[in-house]
Structures are given as structure tokens and as C-alpha cells.
Write an enzyme that holds these catalytic residues in place. Structure first.
Site, short mmCIF file in Angstrom:
data_model
loop_
_atom_site.label_atom_id
_atom_site.label_comp_id
_atom_site.label_asym_id
_atom_site.label_seq_id
_atom_site.Cartn_x
_atom_site.Cartn_y
_atom_site.Cartn_z
CG LEU A 38 83.70 61.71 39.30
CD1 LEU A 38 84.37 63.08 39.33
CD2 LEU A 38 82.44 61.78 38.46
CG ASP A 39 83.04 56.44 34.30
OD1 ASP A 39 83.31 55.59 35.16
OD2 ASP A 39 81.98 56.43 33.64
N PRO A 40 87.23 58.04 34.15
CG PRO A 40 88.90 56.50 33.57
CD PRO A 40 87.44 56.60 33.92
CB VAL A 42 83.51 62.07 34.41
CG1 VAL A 42 82.58 63.07 35.09
CG2 VAL A 42 82.73 61.11 33.53
#
Length: 305
Positions: A38-40, A42
Site C-alpha cells: 500500500l502506498d504511504p 493510502v
């Protein structure tokens, strides 16, 4: 020693690796792995496999995901989300489109579609991650990828303000889907630049937000010796695969010894992988797969002794 799958609530600002690193310190074990980055920026559900459950992390990763995203029409960015620099701006007004227009448009995104992954992503081209090209101001042709949008719909009214339009969508999709690319593609279809301004993963691998624990909650439960009650058994991570319950003790032994079988001993319709479950304990015995050169046979892929 913990064994099982733990749905973690990843807060914004943390990488998925940060979560694993912190959990290893809290639980004092190295045998921990997450089930998809998961992107930071998100937030949301991040299933984490602990102990022997790390053996099923790939299967959890393959299961569906669901997101809620804020789409902003009128401005595009270098990263396709709110963290990037502005690429293009074009004023949007309420006369340009309405709720019904958006609903009809979203129908076109259902099913298997093609996406071009963002330059700021970890997709590899020629052995190098796209974001590495982007950071060096290098251009490279990005391969189109097919992704599965199982469902997509608008979940808020359109909000027109300051020459932009904002609305929320809910997306149920397969792995590898970039929601920020979806947001920019929605803009393209409307004739406007666009980006994704916020994203929350509300479900992953069958785990939902209400089941997810923050790192602080996990720390407290661990200190109270009650965390194991919150872990899901590794069998939960295999529920996306077909399964057969085994009663015969002789067959159980053969399975645990990793022997091959003819399909007709179980089911001639086995097409890919099958999970064998002990009928008495409800525990998984093994995952078998169709033999690559002998279609009438199945062979062990993973045995759980």
C-alpha cells in the site's frame, strides 16, 4: 510464537514495510510478511501473515480488494495522486457533466480493462522500477496491463468548487489495479485532467476495515497475551481456492508425505489447484496442483506438516 493472518489498519504516512518492521519489533519475531504493498499516502486494510501463515501470503494477495477513492477532475499530477506536482489544469463547471453522466461513464470501466501503470510506481521495465526512471527524468515505454474491475460506482454527490469537481467512488478489483490511474482515465473520458486525491483500502483478501487493528491496538493486545484471539487461521487465506475434505487416514498420510495422485481418486474436474483439508481438524493438509506434463495427475505444491 504467533501463527495466523492479522488484518492491520495501515495509517497514512507509513509504508507497508514500515508496518512489518514495527510488527517484528512488537511481536519479537522475524517471520512476518505483508500481502501487497500500500502506498504511504493510502490508509486501510493490510493483511499480514505471521509464522506458518507466511506460506499462504501469495494466495491472500491474489484475492480481491476494495477501495474508496476521491476523484478530482480539473487538475492532473506527475504521480496521478495528490502528492505530485501539477501537470495540467482545466476549469470544470457544473454545466460540463452531472451525476448521471458520471454513472454512465463508470459502467464502461467494469470488467477486464487495460491500464498503463503510473511512472511513479514499482512496476519494473527492463529490470528497473518505473519510479527510478521518473526520479532520473528518464522516459520509458510503459507496457499496458490487463486488470479486472469487478465493480465500480459513485458513492457521493458531485462537488464543484474552485474550478474542480470532486466525488467519491468505490471500486472492487483484482490485484495489480492502480486506482489513481483509474481516476486519471475517468478524467480523460470526460475531456479533463484529473487525479486521485485520497484513497482508502476498505477490504483485502476477505478482510475488512472493522476487523483491522492499529499498531497501537496490536501492541496492547500482545502485552495482554490476547492477540492470538484476533488472528485468523491460515486456512482463511486459502478460501479463494477449491477444497476437498479428506476422511481416509491412509490418504491423509499419503498427502502429508507429498505423494502424487491421479485426479480420478478425488475429482477429474480439478483444473488448477486444490486444497486438501483434514475432515476431523478442519486444518489444511496440503495444496496440490495439476501436473504440468501429466494432466491426469496432481502433485503437491505446498504440504503443511
Amino acid at each position: 510464537m504467533y501463527n495466523g493472518i492479522l488484518p492491520v489498519y495501515k495509517e497514512r504516512g507509513l509504508t507497508s514495510h514500515d508496518v512489518v518492521f514495527k510488527l517484528r519489533k512488537i511481536l519479537k519475531t522475524k517471520k512476518i510478511g505483508h500481502t501487497g504493498t500500500l502506498d504511504p499516502e493510502v490508509a486501510g486494510v493490510l493483511p499480514v501473515c505471521i509464522g506458518n501463515a507466511t506460506r499462504v501470503s501469495d494466495y491472500v494477495m491474489d484475492m480481491g480488494k476494495a477501495y474508496e477513492a476521491n476523484v478530482s477532475i480539473g487538475r492532473s499530477t506527475t504521480t496521478e495522486d495528490q502528492t505530485g506536482d501539477t501537470l495540467e489544469m482545466k476549469g470544470v463547471h457544473s454545466a460540463d457533466f452531472n451525476n448521471d453522466d458520471i454513472d454512465r461513464l463508470l459502467e464502461n470501466f467494469k470488467g477486464v480493462i487495460e491500464q498503463i501503470p503510473p511512472m511513479y510506481s514499482s512496476v519494473k521495465v527492463n529490470g528497473k522500477k518505473l519510479y527510478e526512471y521518473a526520479r532520473n527524468n528518464e522516459t520509458v515505454e510503459r507496457p499496458k496491463r490487463k486488470v479486472n474491475i469487478k465493480d465500480i460506482g459513485r458513492i457521493s454527490e458531485l462537488d464543484f468548487k474552485e474550478n474542480e469537481c470532486h466525488f467519491k467512488i468505490r471500486v472492487i478489483c483484482g490485484k495489480g489495479t492502480y486506482i489513481r490511474t483509474l481516476a486519471t482515465d475517468i478524467g480523460v473520458k470526460l475531456g479533463f485532467p484529473a487525479h486521485m486525491s485520497k484513497l482508502t483500502r476498505i477490504e483485502s483478501g476477505g478482510f475488512v476495515l472493522k476487523d483491522s487493528l492499529t499498531l497501537e491496538q496490536i501492541k496492547e493486545l500482545h502485552e495482554q497475551d490476547s492477540l492470538q484471539n484476533k488472528l485468523f487461521p491460515l486456512e482463511y487465506g486459502l478460501k479463494g481456492l477449491p477444497s476437498i475434505k479428506i476422511k481416509d487416514s491412509h490418504i491423509k498420510k499419503r498427502i502429508l508425505n507429498g505423494q502424487k495422485f491421479n485426479k480420478n481418486e478425488f475429482d477429474n474436474k480439478i483444473k488448477d489447484q486444490i486444497v486438501f483439508i483434514d475432515d476431523d481438524s478442519e486444518k489444511v493438509l496440503a495444496i496440490y496442483m495439476v501436473h504440468p506434463t501429466k494432466e491426469s495427475e496432481i502433485k503437491p505444491k505446498k504440504v503443511f506438516n
